[in-house]
Design a protein around this motif. Structure first.
Motif, PDB file in Angstrom:
ATOM      1  N   PHE A 118      -9.314   9.606  -7.222  1.00  0.00           N
ATOM      2  CA  PHE A 118     -10.298   8.870  -8.017  1.00  0.00           C
ATOM      3  C   PHE A 118     -11.688   8.958  -7.374  1.00  0.00           C
ATOM      4  O   PHE A 118     -12.685   9.256  -8.026  1.00  0.00           O
ATOM      5  CB  PHE A 118      -9.824   7.419  -8.072  1.00  0.00           C
ATOM      6  N   ILE A 119     -11.735   8.697  -6.067  1.00  0.00           N
ATOM      7  CA  ILE A 119     -13.003   8.712  -5.339  1.00  0.00           C
ATOM      8  C   ILE A 119     -13.571  10.130  -5.298  1.00  0.00           C
ATOM      9  O   ILE A 119     -14.779  10.353  -5.447  1.00  0.00           O
ATOM     10  CB  ILE A 119     -12.805   8.155  -3.909  1.00  0.00           C
ATOM     11  N   LEU A 120     -12.658  11.088  -5.136  1.00  0.00           N
ATOM     12  CA  LEU A 120     -13.081  12.485  -5.088  1.00  0.00           C
ATOM     13  C   LEU A 120     -13.694  12.891  -6.429  1.00  0.00           C
ATOM     14  O   LEU A 120     -14.755  13.542  -6.477  1.00  0.00           O
ATOM     15  CB  LEU A 120     -11.870  13.365  -4.762  1.00  0.00           C
ATOM     16  N   SER A 121     -13.049  12.476  -7.498  1.00  0.00           N
ATOM     17  CA  SER A 121     -13.580  12.821  -8.824  1.00  0.00           C
ATOM     18  C   SER A 121     -14.923  12.136  -9.038  1.00  0.00           C
ATOM     19  O   SER A 121     -15.838  12.709  -9.633  1.00  0.00           O
ATOM     20  CB  SER A 121     -12.592  12.402  -9.913  1.00  0.00           C
ATOM     21  N   MET A 153       0.874  -1.180   0.000  1.00  0.00           N
ATOM     22  CA  MET A 153       0.000   0.000   0.000  1.00  0.00           C
ATOM     23  C   MET A 153       0.907   1.225   0.000  1.00  0.00           C
ATOM     24  O   MET A 153       1.420   1.621   1.038  1.00  0.00           O
ATOM     25  CB  MET A 153      -0.907  -0.019   1.232  1.00  0.00           C
ATOM     26  N   THR A 154       1.129   1.763  -1.162  1.00  0.00           N
ATOM     27  CA  THR A 154       2.028   2.910  -1.258  1.00  0.00           C
ATOM     28  C   THR A 154       1.232   4.201  -1.108  1.00  0.00           C
ATOM     29  O   THR A 154       0.035   4.238  -1.370  1.00  0.00           O
ATOM     30  CB  THR A 154       2.741   2.928  -2.618  1.00  0.00           C
ATOM     31  N   LEU A 155       1.930   5.257  -0.698  1.00  0.00           N
ATOM     32  CA  LEU A 155       1.297   6.567  -0.570  1.00  0.00           C
ATOM     33  C   LEU A 155       0.752   7.012  -1.925  1.00  0.00           C
ATOM     34  O   LEU A 155      -0.335   7.577  -2.029  1.00  0.00           O
ATOM     35  CB  LEU A 155       2.308   7.587  -0.045  1.00  0.00           C
ATOM     36  N   HIS A 156       1.509   6.692  -2.953  1.00  0.00           N
ATOM     37  CA  HIS A 156       1.089   7.054  -4.306  1.00  0.00           C
ATOM     38  C   HIS A 156      -0.274   6.444  -4.622  1.00  0.00           C
ATOM     39  O   HIS A 156      -1.161   7.087  -5.174  1.00  0.00           O
ATOM     40  CB  HIS A 156       2.143   6.571  -5.304  1.00  0.00           C
ATOM     41  N   LYS A 157      -0.439   5.192  -4.230  1.00  0.00           N
ATOM     42  CA  LYS A 157      -1.706   4.510  -4.513  1.00  0.00           C
ATOM     43  C   LYS A 157      -2.843   5.128  -3.699  1.00  0.00           C
ATOM     44  O   LYS A 157      -3.952   5.313  -4.202  1.00  0.00           O
ATOM     45  CB  LYS A 157      -1.554   3.015  -4.187  1.00  0.00           C
ATOM     46  N   VAL A 158      -2.549   5.436  -2.440  1.00  0.00           N
ATOM     47  CA  VAL A 158      -3.566   6.052  -1.576  1.00  0.00           C
ATOM     48  C   VAL A 158      -4.026   7.379  -2.180  1.00  0.00           C
ATOM     49  O   VAL A 158      -5.229   7.644  -2.302  1.00  0.00           O
ATOM     50  CB  VAL A 158      -2.996   6.272  -0.150  1.00  0.00           C
ATOM     51  N   VAL A 159      -3.054   8.189  -2.599  1.00  0.00           N
ATOM     52  CA  VAL A 159      -3.397   9.498  -3.182  1.00  0.00           C
ATOM     53  C   VAL A 159      -4.180   9.306  -4.477  1.00  0.00           C
ATOM     54  O   VAL A 159      -5.192   9.973  -4.717  1.00  0.00           O
ATOM     55  CB  VAL A 159      -2.108  10.324  -3.413  1.00  0.00           C
TER      56      VAL A 159
END
Lengths: 225, 389
Positions: free
Chosen positions: B364-367, B353-359
Motif C-alpha cells: 500500500f505504502i509502496l503504491s 500483527m500478521t505477516l499478511h498485514k505487514v505485506v
C-alpha cells in the motif's frame, strides 16, 4: 584537417508569426580540432543561442550544423544526446550538484559511459581535480569551496570524459580577475595537451589572449573573423 | 550497461540527494510514517472488528443453523417459532435441535452498582452447543436456578469479576433480576456487546420475563455422524418455511462478517480511513518530491546538458520515492506493533500483527509513493538544458 564544428548558413529565430525575432542570420563558421575560439559580442547578439545549438541543447531548423560529423539541424533527441555526451560543458554558474562532493561531481560525467569500474572512475576524477589544483579538496561539497574553486571543479567535470569539444559560456563571469584568468589558463593548458577544441563565449576582454581566434558576433551576424 | 547499473547510479544519486538535506528527509519520513500508522490502525481495527464480531458465532458447535431471514446479524435477531426448528427433526439425518435465546440486558457492576448492557445467551446446558470447555465443565451448575457464567473477556467496566468471585462476592442483577455468577468463561466481546453471560434457557426466561420460550433467536442443528451437511441443508431448505436461512457453520460466520463489512457503515468507515491515509501520505510524498525536483531543476538540467537521458531522472525520482517508502515504513511498522499491543491491552480487541498485514500495508505504502513519484515526474520537463547557458 576537416572541421570538427562546421556551421553553414545557420539561421535561428525565437517566436513565431509577426512576433518572430531573428537571433542568428546566415552564420557560417568552421572550427578545426584543437582550436580555441572565443566568441565575443554585446549582450543579445546571439552568442549563447549559438552555443546551445552547437551543444545540441537547442533545436535549429535552417542551415546546417555538423558537430563531430552529426547533423544537428532538424535532428532527433537521440542524436543530440549522443553529441552532448561527447562535449564538455562549462557554465556561467558552476552548476555543480550541491549534494555531491567535488570528486562525486566530476565522476558523474564518467558514470554515463560506464566503461570503467567505480575505482577507475574515482581515480581519473581525482587526477583531473589534482590537475586543476584541487587535489586537497576532493571531498569538499560545493558550498565549502570558493567561487574560483567551484569553477575549477566544473572545468574538471567538463574535461574528465576527454571530450573532443568543450563549450564554455562566460566561465569567468562570476569570478574575480585573478581566479578567472587562472581558470581559463588551466582550461587552455589541459585542452592543448589533449587536442581538445574549445568554443568559449565571453565578453571578458581580460582573457582574449588565450584564444587562437576571436570571432565577434553582433545582431546575429559574424562581424570579424 | 547492466541492469544493476541502470538502477544503481540513479538510486545512488537519489540517496545522496535525500541524505544531503536531513531536515527535509526527516519531514518526509514522518509523512510516510504517519500514513503507514494510519493505514495499519485502520486495518487493525477493521480486522479486530470482524474477528470480534464473529467471536460468539465462532464458538458455536453445530452442523446447521437456522436464522430468521429478517435478522441482520446474530446480535440483533428477529425471533421465529421454536416449532420451525422442531420441524427439522423430521429429517432422518438430524440428530438433535437446540434453540438459542439472545437478549441485551443491563448488568449491575457489583462494586460500583452502575449498570451496563451486555448480551445474555440462554441455552439448554445439556446441549453442548458451545465449543467452550469451561461451559461444558460447569454445565451442572448452570442447571441450578438463577445462575450464570460470566465472560471474562468482557470490558473491565463490568467489574473485576475474577477477584470478586475469589472473594465470594458473586451476587448481582441482570435486567433487575438477582442472579449468582458461578464461574468464568472465555467467549469474546464485539462492537455490539461489551460483555457476555451465558445461562440456561430457564434462567433466561426468568431474567427476561416477557420472553416466550416458543420464540427463539437461533436454531442449532446437529446431524448424525457421517451425514452430508450439504445434502441435509438442501433438504431442509425445501422443507422449512421460506422465512428462515439454513446456514452451514462457514456460511453463518460469513453472514456475520458481511453484516459488519457491508450492512453496517463500519466496514465503509475503515475502508474510507484507509484510503484517506493513502491520500494524505500521497500528498505529503508528492509535495516533497515535487519541491525537490523544482529545487534541483538546475542540477537536472545540467546533467541533461552533459548527456544524461530523461529516463535517468525518472529513475532518480522513483528511487527517491522508494527510499522514502522504506524509510517511513520500517519505523511506521514498529510503531504500529506497539500501538497494536496498546490497543489489545486497553480495549481488549484482538489485534495481531500478521505477516499478511505487514505485506499488505507495505504494498500500500509502496503504491502510494510510486503514485507520488508518477505525479512528480511531470515536473521534470521543466528542466530544460537550453536554459543552462
Amino acid at each position: 584537417m576537416t572541421a570538427i564544428i562546421d556551421v553553414d548558413r545557420l539561421s535561428f529565430s525565437f517566436g513565431s508569426g509577426v512576433l518572430v525575432q531573428p537571433v542568428l542570420k546566415d552564420v557560417t563558421i568552421a572550427i578545426r580540432q584543437g582550436e580555441i575560439v572565443l566568441i565575443t559580442g554585446p549582450s543579445g547578439s546571439g552568442k549563447t543561442t549559438f552555443l546551445t545549438i552547437i551543444g545540441g541543447l537547442r533545436q535549429a531548423f535552417h542551415g546546417s550544423v555538423k558537430v563531430l560529423d552529426q547533423q544537428l539541424v532538424n535532428s532527433d533527441e537521440q542524436v543530440k544526446i549522443k553529441v552532448r555526451q561527447q562535449i564538455g560543458y562549462i557554465f556561467q554558474q558552476h552548476n555543480l550538484l550541491k549534494s555531491l562532493t567535488a570528486l562525486q561531481n566530476v565522476s558523474m560525467t564518467l558514470e554515463m559511459g560506464n566503461t570503467l569500474t567505480e575505482q577507475q572512475r574515482l581515480e581519473r576524477s581525482a587526477q583531473m581535480l589534482t590537475a586543476v589544483g584541487l587535489g586537497d579538496r576532493l571531498h569538499y561539497k560545493p558550498d565549502q569551496l570558493s567561487a574560483g574553486q567551484r569553477q575549477r571543479v566544473s572545468i574538471a567535470r567538463a574535461l574528465v570524459g576527454q571530450p573532443k569539444i568543450v563549450l564554455a559560456d562566460e566561465p569567468t563571469a562570476s569570478l574575480d580577475k585573478q581566479s578567472g584568468y587562472e581558470a581559463v589558463s588551466i582550461l587552455k593548458q589541459l585542452a592543448k595537451e589533449s587536442q581538445t577544441t574549445i568554443l568559449l563565449v565571453t565578453h571578458d576582454y581580460r582573457i582574449l589572449d588565450v584564444a587562437d581566434r576571436v570571432v565577434e558576433l553582433e545582431d546575429g551576424v559574424i562581424k570579424a573573423v | 550497461m547492466t541492469l544493476i547499473d541502470w538502477f544503481y547510479f540513479p538510486a545512488r544519486l537519489a540517496w545522496r540527494q535525500l541524505v544531503f538535506d536531513r531536515t527535509k528527509l526527516v519531514a518526509a519520513i514522518f509523512g510516510v510514517l504517519f500514513a503507514c500508522v494510519l493505514v495499519f490502525m485502520q486495518l487493525g481495527f477493521r480486522d479486530a472488528l470482524y474477528a470480534s464480531a464473529i467471536s460468539t458465532a465462532l464458538k458455536l458447535n453445530g452442523d446447521l443453523f437456522l436464522m430468521h431471514k429478517q435478522s441482520e446479524a446474530l446480535w440483533r435477531p428477529v425471533k421465529f417459532k421454536r416449532t420451525e426448528l422442531m420441524r427439522a427433526l423430521g429429517n432422518p439425518a438430524v440428530a438433535g435441535v437446540y434453540p438459542l435465546y439472545l437478549g441485551l440486558a443491563p448488568f449491575k457492576n457489583i462494586e460500583t452498582q452502575t449498570k451496563r448492557t451486555l448480551m445474555v445467551y440462554g441455552f439448554d446446558p445439556d446441549s453442548q452447543i458451545f465449543s467452550v470447555e469451561t461451559i461444558r465443565d460447569q454445565q451442572a451448575g448452570l442447571k441450578l436456578k438463577d445462575t450464570v457464567l460470566f465472560d471474562e473477556y468482557s470490558r473491565p467496566e463490568f467489574g473485576p469479576l475474577r477477584q470478586l468471585l475469589q472473594a465470594g462476592r458473586n451476587i448481582t442483577e441482570i435486567n433487575d433480576y438477582k442472579i449468582a455468577i458461578i464461574g468464568l468463561i472465555k467467549l469474546g466481546v464485539s462492537f455490539a456487546a461489551d460483555g457476555n453471560v451465558v445461562t440456561s434457557e430457564l434462567n433466561f426466561m426468568r431474567i427476561f420475563p416477557k420472553r416466550d420460550r416458543g420464540d427463539i433467536d437461533l436454531g442449532i442443528i446437529k446431524l448424525y455422524p457421517g451425514a452430508s451437511i450439504k445434502q441435509t441443508q438442501a433438504e431442509l431448505r425445501l422443507r422449512l418455511n421460506e422465512f428462515v436461512h439454513v446456514f452451514t457453520y462457514e456460511e453463518l460466520l460469513q453472514y456475520e462478517k458481511n453484516y459488519w463489512a457491508n450492512m453496517a457503515p463500519i466496514g465503509f468507515i475503515f475502508g474510507f480511513g484507509t484510503i484517506m491515509g493513502w491520500v494524505v501520505g500521497l500528498v505529503i510524498v508528492y509535495q516533497i518530491l515535487f519541491t525537490d525536483i523544482a529545487n534541483l531543476r538546475n542540477e537536472f538540467a545540467t546533467l541533461k546538458a552533459i548527456g544524461y537521458e530523461q529516463g535517468y531522472f525518472i529513475r532518480v525520482v522513483f528511487a527517491s520515492a522508494f527510499f522514502l517508502a522504506v524509510l517511513g515504513f520500517v519505523p511506521g511498522c514498529a510503531l504500529s506493533i506497539g500501538l497494536y499491543h496498546l490497543a489489545e491491552s486497553q480495549i481488549f480487541m484482538p489485534m495481531p500483527m500478521t505477516l499478511h498485514k505487514v505485506v499488505t500495508v507495505f504494498a500500500f505504502i509502496l503504491s502510494m509513493c510510486a503514485m507520488a513519484g508518477f505525479l512528480a515526474i511531470r515536473k521534470l520537463k521543466a528542466a530544460d538544458p537550453a536554459d543552462m547557458f
